[in-house]
Design a protein around this motif. Structure first.
Motif, PDB file in Angstrom:
ATOM      1  N   LEU A 158       0.843  -1.191   0.000  1.00  0.00           N
ATOM      2  CA  LEU A 158       0.000   0.000   0.000  1.00  0.00           C
ATOM      3  C   LEU A 158       0.887   1.253   0.000  1.00  0.00           C
ATOM      4  O   LEU A 158       1.842   1.343   0.776  1.00  0.00           O
ATOM      5  CB  LEU A 158      -0.901  -0.010   1.233  1.00  0.00           C
ATOM      6  CG  LEU A 158      -2.084   0.949   1.233  1.00  0.00           C
ATOM      7  CD1 LEU A 158      -3.117   0.525   0.200  1.00  0.00           C
ATOM      8  CD2 LEU A 158      -2.723   0.991   2.621  1.00  0.00           C
ATOM      9  N   SER A 159       0.553   2.215  -0.854  1.00  0.00           N
ATOM     10  CA  SER A 159       1.333   3.452  -0.972  1.00  0.00           C
ATOM     11  C   SER A 159       0.394   4.637  -1.094  1.00  0.00           C
ATOM     12  O   SER A 159      -0.727   4.524  -1.590  1.00  0.00           O
ATOM     13  CB  SER A 159       2.242   3.416  -2.212  1.00  0.00           C
ATOM     14  OG  SER A 159       3.134   2.319  -2.181  1.00  0.00           O
ATOM     15  N   LYS A 160       0.897   5.784  -0.623  1.00  0.00           N
ATOM     16  CA  LYS A 160       0.169   7.034  -0.797  1.00  0.00           C
ATOM     17  C   LYS A 160       1.150   8.141  -1.134  1.00  0.00           C
ATOM     18  O   LYS A 160       2.103   8.388  -0.383  1.00  0.00           O
ATOM     19  CB  LYS A 160      -0.625   7.401   0.472  1.00  0.00           C
ATOM     20  CG  LYS A 160      -1.387   8.709   0.353  1.00  0.00           C
ATOM     21  CD  LYS A 160      -2.451   8.659  -0.728  1.00  0.00           C
ATOM     22  CE  LYS A 160      -3.181   9.983  -0.871  1.00  0.00           C
ATOM     23  NZ  LYS A 160      -4.168   9.957  -1.982  1.00  0.00           N
ATOM     24  N   HIS A 161       0.931   8.793  -2.273  1.00  0.00           N
ATOM     25  CA  HIS A 161       1.741   9.921  -2.715  1.00  0.00           C
ATOM     26  C   HIS A 161       0.857  11.153  -2.817  1.00  0.00           C
ATOM     27  O   HIS A 161      -0.327  11.060  -3.172  1.00  0.00           O
ATOM     28  CB  HIS A 161       2.373   9.655  -4.080  1.00  0.00           C
ATOM     29  CG  HIS A 161       3.259   8.450  -4.124  1.00  0.00           C
ATOM     30  ND1 HIS A 161       3.792   7.953  -5.299  1.00  0.00           N
ATOM     31  CD2 HIS A 161       3.712   7.636  -3.144  1.00  0.00           C
ATOM     32  CE1 HIS A 161       4.533   6.893  -5.047  1.00  0.00           C
ATOM     33  NE2 HIS A 161       4.489   6.669  -3.747  1.00  0.00           N
TER      34      HIS A 161
ATOM     35  N   THR B  37       8.409   6.267   6.369  1.00  0.00           N
ATOM     36  CA  THR B  37       7.935   6.265   4.985  1.00  0.00           C
ATOM     37  C   THR B  37       7.758   4.826   4.480  1.00  0.00           C
ATOM     38  O   THR B  37       6.704   4.460   3.992  1.00  0.00           O
ATOM     39  CB  THR B  37       8.864   7.054   4.048  1.00  0.00           C
ATOM     40  OG1 THR B  37       9.005   8.382   4.569  1.00  0.00           O
ATOM     41  CG2 THR B  37       8.260   7.135   2.649  1.00  0.00           C
ATOM     42  N   ALA B  38       8.801   4.015   4.599  1.00  0.00           N
ATOM     43  CA  ALA B  38       8.691   2.574   4.338  1.00  0.00           C
ATOM     44  C   ALA B  38       8.769   1.837   5.672  1.00  0.00           C
ATOM     45  O   ALA B  38       9.302   2.365   6.654  1.00  0.00           O
ATOM     46  CB  ALA B  38       9.806   2.104   3.407  1.00  0.00           C
ATOM     47  N   LEU B  39       8.231   0.625   5.704  1.00  0.00           N
ATOM     48  CA  LEU B  39       8.319  -0.170   6.921  1.00  0.00           C
ATOM     49  C   LEU B  39       9.754  -0.606   7.166  1.00  0.00           C
ATOM     50  O   LEU B  39      10.414  -1.129   6.269  1.00  0.00           O
ATOM     51  CB  LEU B  39       7.424  -1.409   6.827  1.00  0.00           C
ATOM     52  CG  LEU B  39       5.941  -1.229   7.153  1.00  0.00           C
ATOM     53  CD1 LEU B  39       5.224  -2.559   7.040  1.00  0.00           C
ATOM     54  CD2 LEU B  39       5.745  -0.644   8.541  1.00  0.00           C
ATOM     55  N   ARG B  40      10.218  -0.412   8.400  1.00  0.00           N
ATOM     56  CA  ARG B  40      11.536  -0.901   8.787  1.00  0.00           C
ATOM     57  C   ARG B  40      11.453  -2.313   9.353  1.00  0.00           C
ATOM     58  O   ARG B  40      12.334  -3.125   9.139  1.00  0.00           O
ATOM     59  CB  ARG B  40      12.158   0.037   9.824  1.00  0.00           C
ATOM     60  CG  ARG B  40      12.413   1.439   9.288  1.00  0.00           C
ATOM     61  CD  ARG B  40      13.471   1.418   8.193  1.00  0.00           C
ATOM     62  NE  ARG B  40      13.670   2.757   7.641  1.00  0.00           N
ATOM     63  CZ  ARG B  40      13.440   3.090   6.389  1.00  0.00           C
ATOM     64  NH1 ARG B  40      12.973   2.181   5.544  1.00  0.00           N
ATOM     65  NH2 ARG B  40      13.660   4.307   5.957  1.00  0.00           N
TER      66      ARG B  40
ATOM     67  N   VAL C   4       6.187  11.473  -1.194  1.00  0.00           N
ATOM     68  CA  VAL C   4       5.792  10.139  -0.755  1.00  0.00           C
ATOM     69  C   VAL C   4       5.407  10.201   0.719  1.00  0.00           C
ATOM     70  O   VAL C   4       6.228  10.552   1.573  1.00  0.00           O
ATOM     71  CB  VAL C   4       6.941   9.126  -0.952  1.00  0.00           C
ATOM     72  CG1 VAL C   4       6.531   7.761  -0.417  1.00  0.00           C
ATOM     73  CG2 VAL C   4       7.321   9.033  -2.428  1.00  0.00           C
ATOM     74  N   ALA C   5       4.150   9.895   1.023  1.00  0.00           N
ATOM     75  CA  ALA C   5       3.719   9.835   2.423  1.00  0.00           C
ATOM     76  C   ALA C   5       4.129   8.505   3.047  1.00  0.00           C
ATOM     77  O   ALA C   5       4.701   8.464   4.137  1.00  0.00           O
ATOM     78  CB  ALA C   5       2.207  10.022   2.519  1.00  0.00           C
ATOM     79  N   PHE C   6       3.816   7.404   2.364  1.00  0.00           N
ATOM     80  CA  PHE C   6       4.304   6.079   2.757  1.00  0.00           C
ATOM     81  C   PHE C   6       4.367   5.223   1.501  1.00  0.00           C
ATOM     82  O   PHE C   6       3.648   5.461   0.530  1.00  0.00           O
ATOM     83  CB  PHE C   6       3.456   5.437   3.859  1.00  0.00           C
ATOM     84  CG  PHE C   6       2.013   5.214   3.496  1.00  0.00           C
ATOM     85  CD1 PHE C   6       1.602   4.055   2.835  1.00  0.00           C
ATOM     86  CD2 PHE C   6       1.045   6.143   3.830  1.00  0.00           C
ATOM     87  CE1 PHE C   6       0.270   3.839   2.504  1.00  0.00           C
ATOM     88  CE2 PHE C   6      -0.292   5.946   3.510  1.00  0.00           C
ATOM     89  CZ  PHE C   6      -0.677   4.788   2.842  1.00  0.00           C
ATOM     90  N   GLU C   7       5.222   4.210   1.528  1.00  0.00           N
ATOM     91  CA  GLU C   7       5.543   3.483   0.305  1.00  0.00           C
ATOM     92  C   GLU C   7       5.543   1.981   0.540  1.00  0.00           C
ATOM     93  O   GLU C   7       6.223   1.469   1.420  1.00  0.00           O
ATOM     94  CB  GLU C   7       6.934   3.896  -0.183  1.00  0.00           C
ATOM     95  CG  GLU C   7       7.331   3.326  -1.526  1.00  0.00           C
ATOM     96  CD  GLU C   7       6.764   4.116  -2.699  1.00  0.00           C
ATOM     97  OE1 GLU C   7       5.667   3.738  -3.166  1.00  0.00           O
ATOM     98  OE2 GLU C   7       7.383   5.095  -3.113  1.00  0.00           O
TER      99      GLU C   7
END
Length: 324
Positions: free
Chosen positions: A21-24, A220-223, A29-32
């Motif tokens: 799931l991503s939101k730009h 932004t991305a899951l660690r 980039v809000a999350f990727e």
């Protein structure tokens, strides 16, 4: 309330899931490519620095924003525009700011929102919600006269009016004193026992460690995703710290022959940190070796890394670890 009991579930499908799931927002980039699965009755912590995309993720899963790409399910329903109304019937979102009408009483606030949500048997639901947050005796008090902690409990009661399967809590203890925060923690524990799935965003890492079955760390991305104890084990070696009255003349001879001890280093005067596979297995052998060496032992302790240590290691150093 008729929430699904813990572990029973109405389906084998997860309560919440995301697949890349991503939101730009334009070029930002809000999350990727966020992916996870959350089971019914689970308290799932969503952690990350300011600007990491946590609130945007909640807004997206809560149907307030449309994802740019990827897919998700919420309360077992695909996250699509056609399912938006039904998803909103199955979830609640409690934002950081309670958003109550301060001139109205607690009861009047809940009646107002029950009407907006078209809650069936509204008075019964209001009574249940007030009981769940332990506020039936404050129903006629004006919200503006309540402490911030009590207003947070009213906001939580409002979020429970539609008997949600999934509850999003965004910084529910922000600005609360320790006593009020502990009361909110107790309420969250109670909701977990009733089978409500809770998606908790927080900056309080001690709170996440106390409440959450698993945590995700987002920047932004899951660690990473996992249980707090599992993440500690993945990132940090297990150690024993030995403190003695005086320095040990030949530490190599004392420590390196002990089964389970992989190495050691000094950490100040008469303090030795031993890297071990399993502290419970190594500690008795270390104790016997110290006694045999006539060392005057002050303490032997097992190291404990907190969730804060994990968070700082991942966020500051951008370290990837496994997911589960």
């Amino acid at each position: 309330m008729d929430a699904v009991t813990e572990g029973s579930g109405t389906s084998t499908a997860p309560a919440l899931s995301a697949d890349r799931l991503s939101k730009h927002f334009g070029d930002r980039v809000a999350f990727e490519e966020v992916s996870f699965e959350i089971g019914y009755g689970e308290v799932f912590g969503f952690l990350g620095p300011n600007g990491a995309g946590k609130t945007t993720t909640v807004r997206t899963l809560g149907t307030l924003l449309t994802p740019t790409s990827g897919s998700a399910t919420v309360a077992g329903l695909p996250l699509t525009p056609e399912n938006g109304v039904e998803i909103r019937r199955q979830i609640s979102i409690m934002p950081e700011s309670p958003g109550l009408y301060l001139r109205l009483s607690v009861l009047e606030n809940l009646q107002c929102f029950a009407d907006l949500y078209e809650v069936p048997a509204a008075r019964d639901r209001i009574d249940d919600a007030l009981g769940a947050v332990r506020l039936p005796d404050r129903a006629n008090d004006a919200c503006g006269a309540l402490s911030k902690g009590l207003r947070q409990r009213v906001a939580l009661a409002r979020a429970l009016l539609n008997d949600p399967q999934v509850l999003f809590l965004d910084e529910p203890t922000s600005g609360l004193d320790p006593v009020a925060a502990r009361e909110v923690h107790d309420l969250i524990d109670g909701l977990r026992r009733r089978g409500v799935t809770i998606f908790l965003t927080t900056h309080r890492l001690d709170e996440a460690e106390r409440l959450c079955d698993r945590v995700a760390i987002l920047n932004t991305a899951l660690r990473t995703i996992g249980r707090p104890d599992q993440l500690r084990d993945e990132l940090f070696a297990r150690t024993l710290t030995v403190r003695t009255v005086a320095p040990i003349p030949e530490p190599d001879h004392v420590f390196l022959g002990v089964p389970g001890v992989a190495g050691w280093h000094e950490d100040g005067p008469s303090t030795y940190v031993l890297t071990v596979a399993d502290p419970a297995v190594a500690a008795p052998g270390v104790t016997r070796a110290l006694v045999k060496a006539d060392a005057d032992v002050l303490s032997i302790t097992v190291s404990h890394h907190s969730l804060e240590d994990v968070y700082l290691e991942l966020v500051d150093n951008d370290v990837p670890v496994g997911r589960s």
